[in-house]
Scaffold this motif. Structure first.
Motif, PDB file in Angstrom:
ATOM      1  N   ARG A  66      99.766  17.378  20.449  1.00  0.00           N
ATOM      2  CA  ARG A  66      99.604  16.371  19.396  1.00  0.00           C
ATOM      3  C   ARG A  66      98.138  16.090  19.073  1.00  0.00           C
ATOM      4  N   LEU A  67      97.230  16.839  19.666  1.00  0.00           N
ATOM      5  CA  LEU A  67      95.810  16.558  19.482  1.00  0.00           C
ATOM      6  C   LEU A  67      95.178  17.607  18.574  1.00  0.00           C
ATOM      7  N   ALA A  68      94.633  17.156  17.462  1.00  0.00           N
ATOM      8  CA  ALA A  68      93.939  18.064  16.535  1.00  0.00           C
ATOM      9  C   ALA A  68      92.505  18.271  17.004  1.00  0.00           C
ATOM     10  N   PRO A  69      91.848  19.322  16.535  1.00  0.00           N
ATOM     11  CA  PRO A  69      90.423  19.495  16.876  1.00  0.00           C
ATOM     12  C   PRO A  69      89.613  18.307  16.354  1.00  0.00           C
ATOM     13  N   PRO A  70      88.620  17.873  17.097  1.00  0.00           N
ATOM     14  CA  PRO A  70      87.779  16.771  16.615  1.00  0.00           C
ATOM     15  C   PRO A  70      86.941  17.215  15.425  1.00  0.00           C
ATOM     16  N   ARG A  71      86.426  16.249  14.698  1.00  0.00           N
ATOM     17  CA  ARG A  71      85.633  16.580  13.505  1.00  0.00           C
ATOM     18  C   ARG A  71      84.283  17.186  13.855  1.00  0.00           C
ATOM     19  N   VAL A  72      83.750  16.830  15.000  1.00  0.00           N
ATOM     20  CA  VAL A  72      82.488  17.424  15.454  1.00  0.00           C
ATOM     21  C   VAL A  72      82.826  18.466  16.510  1.00  0.00           C
ATOM     22  N   ARG A  73      82.499  19.729  16.234  1.00  0.00           N
ATOM     23  CA  ARG A  73      82.888  20.825  17.120  1.00  0.00           C
ATOM     24  C   ARG A  73      81.716  21.372  17.933  1.00  0.00           C
ATOM     25  N   GLU A  74      80.490  21.121  17.496  1.00  0.00           N
ATOM     26  CA  GLU A  74      79.329  21.641  18.213  1.00  0.00           C
ATOM     27  C   GLU A  74      79.107  20.824  19.485  1.00  0.00           C
ATOM     28  N   VAL A  75      78.940  21.512  20.608  1.00  0.00           N
ATOM     29  CA  VAL A  75      78.806  20.834  21.904  1.00  0.00           C
ATOM     30  C   VAL A  75      77.616  21.420  22.655  1.00  0.00           C
ATOM     31  N   HIS A  76      76.788  20.544  23.191  1.00  0.00           N
ATOM     32  CA  HIS A  76      75.637  20.985  23.975  1.00  0.00           C
ATOM     33  C   HIS A  76      76.113  21.656  25.269  1.00  0.00           C
ATOM     34  N   PRO A  77      75.412  22.693  25.745  1.00  0.00           N
ATOM     35  CA  PRO A  77      75.835  23.397  26.961  1.00  0.00           C
ATOM     36  C   PRO A  77      76.032  22.488  28.175  1.00  0.00           C
ATOM     37  N   SER A  78      75.241  21.446  28.305  1.00  0.00           N
ATOM     38  CA  SER A  78      75.397  20.560  29.464  1.00  0.00           C
ATOM     39  C   SER A  78      76.736  19.834  29.422  1.00  0.00           C
ATOM     40  N   LEU A  79      77.198  19.505  28.208  1.00  0.00           N
ATOM     41  CA  LEU A  79      78.501  18.862  28.077  1.00  0.00           C
ATOM     42  C   LEU A  79      79.630  19.859  28.281  1.00  0.00           C
ATOM     43  N   VAL A  80      79.397  21.112  27.912  1.00  0.00           N
ATOM     44  CA  VAL A  80      80.377  22.159  28.210  1.00  0.00           C
ATOM     45  C   VAL A  80      80.589  22.251  29.718  1.00  0.00           C
ATOM     46  N   ALA A  81      79.490  22.227  30.463  1.00  0.00           N
ATOM     47  CA  ALA A  81      79.577  22.285  31.925  1.00  0.00           C
ATOM     48  C   ALA A  81      80.300  21.065  32.479  1.00  0.00           C
ATOM     49  N   CYS A  82      80.029  19.893  31.915  1.00  0.00           N
ATOM     50  CA  CYS A  82      80.720  18.669  32.350  1.00  0.00           C
ATOM     51  C   CYS A  82      82.218  18.766  32.091  1.00  0.00           C
ATOM     52  N   ALA A  83      82.586  19.297  30.935  1.00  0.00           N
ATOM     53  CA  ALA A  83      84.002  19.441  30.596  1.00  0.00           C
ATOM     54  C   ALA A  83      84.708  20.367  31.576  1.00  0.00           C
ATOM     55  N   GLU A  84      84.060  21.457  31.922  1.00  0.00           N
ATOM     56  CA  GLU A  84      84.646  22.401  32.875  1.00  0.00           C
ATOM     57  C   GLU A  84      84.818  21.755  34.244  1.00  0.00           C
ATOM     58  N   LEU A  85      83.836  20.980  34.666  1.00  0.00           N
ATOM     59  CA  LEU A  85      83.904  20.317  35.966  1.00  0.00           C
ATOM     60  C   LEU A  85      85.027  19.289  35.992  1.00  0.00           C
ATOM     61  N   LYS A  86      85.125  18.456  34.943  1.00  0.00           N
ATOM     62  CA  LYS A  86      86.145  17.415  34.896  1.00  0.00           C
ATOM     63  C   LYS A  86      87.550  18.003  34.784  1.00  0.00           C
ATOM     64  N   SER A  87      87.682  19.144  34.138  1.00  0.00           N
ATOM     65  CA  SER A  87      88.999  19.747  33.942  1.00  0.00           C
ATOM     66  C   SER A  87      89.646  20.156  35.257  1.00  0.00           C
ATOM     67  N   HIS A  88      88.830  20.354  36.301  1.00  0.00           N
ATOM     68  CA  HIS A  88      89.381  20.744  37.603  1.00  0.00           C
ATOM     69  C   HIS A  88      90.316  19.670  38.161  1.00  0.00           C
ATOM     70  N   ASP A  89      90.100  18.405  37.766  1.00  0.00           N
ATOM     71  CA  ASP A  89      90.895  17.296  38.301  1.00  0.00           C
ATOM     72  C   ASP A  89      92.029  16.881  37.363  1.00  0.00           C
ATOM     73  N   LEU A  90      92.226  17.629  36.273  1.00  0.00           N
ATOM     74  CA  LEU A  90      93.219  17.247  35.272  1.00  0.00           C
ATOM     75  C   LEU A  90      94.341  18.277  35.190  1.00  0.00           C
ATOM     76  N   PRO A  91      95.522  17.851  34.709  1.00  0.00           N
ATOM     77  CA  PRO A  91      96.648  18.794  34.624  1.00  0.00           C
ATOM     78  C   PRO A  91      96.475  19.865  33.556  1.00  0.00           C
ATOM     79  N   VAL A  92      95.612  19.638  32.588  1.00  0.00           N
ATOM     80  CA  VAL A  92      95.327  20.636  31.562  1.00  0.00           C
ATOM     81  C   VAL A  92      93.817  20.743  31.395  1.00  0.00           C
ATOM     82  N   ALA A  93      93.369  21.927  31.007  1.00  0.00           N
ATOM     83  CA  ALA A  93      91.939  22.111  30.765  1.00  0.00           C
ATOM     84  C   ALA A  93      91.556  21.433  29.458  1.00  0.00           C
ATOM     85  N   ILE A  94      90.493  20.680  29.484  1.00  0.00           N
ATOM     86  CA  ILE A  94      90.026  19.961  28.298  1.00  0.00           C
ATOM     87  C   ILE A  94      88.976  20.803  27.580  1.00  0.00           C
ATOM     88  N   PRO A  95      89.229  21.189  26.324  1.00  0.00           N
ATOM     89  CA  PRO A  95      88.193  21.903  25.573  1.00  0.00           C
ATOM     90  C   PRO A  95      86.919  21.064  25.499  1.00  0.00           C
TER      91      PRO A  95
END
Length: 239
Positions: free
Chosen positions: A156-185
């Motif tokens: 039920r989640l559409a892509p956000p309006r802002v798609r560009e992400v800084h590499p440091s936030l990409v790394a944060c997303a990958e780290l946080k996804s380890h504790d979640l039931p689904v990987a967060i883009p």
């Protein structure tokens, strides 16, 4: 058959009641003085106790503050979870708006607790690492992120309006996804942070009087539109 001694449980209950009274008194003094800079002497005076007597219950001011901060986060977390769960699980957008309104309402009803946990750092206080304050903060803040996780898992989640992400936030997303039931883009992870920042920014401005020039009805309407815009930018569905 003998009767088990009851003195210990009574002492424990009396101690727990005194701890709760100390915390209630501390919060009342923060509200009265408009500051989180607590002094044991002031609390003791308000309770007709001596300041040294408080050390039987809290090791020092920081220990008391840690308890108060954990309590505030737990209160906030309970408030937003109750508002969220009052709506059906498939009403993702409605749940987000309910959480946003509950966050704002709690800040207005508990301004000193809001300032305690989400205002300026308290001079001389450092929260213990991986202690009750950290755990309570994570539980409270996870109420908002859980909406994104559930919406993503349900498709039920559409892509956000802002798609560009800084590499440091990409790394944060990958780290946080380890504790979640689904990987967060990464772009959704960024949108989650932006959503909380947007809501907190409005609530802080209002809490500290910067929107006082707008009447209450106007502030209500402005916040409603702000929350809806925030949801749309993040890709949350508004049915």
């Amino acid at each position: 058959m003998g009767i088990a001694p009851r003195s210990a449980p009574r002492r424990e209950k009396a101690r727990a009641a005194t701890i709760e009274e100390i915390k209630r008194t501390a919060v009342a003094l923060m509200r009265e003085h408009g500051t989180a800079d607590l002094k044991f002497a002031d609390i003791a005076r308000a309770m007709d106790m001596t300041a040294p007597a408080l050390y039987r219950y809290f090791a020092d001011r920081d220990a008391l503050l840690s308890d108060l901060i954990a309590d505030a986060y737990n209160d906030l977390g309970d408030a937003v979870a109750k508002a969220r769960d009052a709506l059906p699980a498939d009403d993702v957008g409605g749940r987000f708006l309910a959480v946003a309104q509950s966050y704002r309402r709690w800040a207005r009803e508990e301004p000193q607790q809001f300032a305690l946990i989400l205002g300026l750092p308290i001079k001389g206080y450092t929260a213990p690492e991986d202690g009750p304050t950290t755990e309570a903060a994570q539980r409270a803040m996870s109420q908002l992120s859980a909406l994104f996780v559930q919406a993503l898992a349900a498709g039920r989640l559409a892509p956000p309006r802002v798609r560009e992400v800084h590499p440091s936030l990409v790394a944060c997303a990958e780290l946080k996804s380890h504790d979640l039931p689904v990987a967060i883009p990464a772009d959704t992870f960024q949108a989650m942070l932006q959503a909380w920042s947007a809501l907190h920014g409005f609530v802080s401005l209002e809490a500290y009087g910067h929107f006082a020039w707008i009447d209450e009805a106007g502030r209500d309407a402005l916040f409603e539109s702000h929350a809806r815009l925030t949801a749309q930018n993040a890709g949350l569905p508004l049915d």
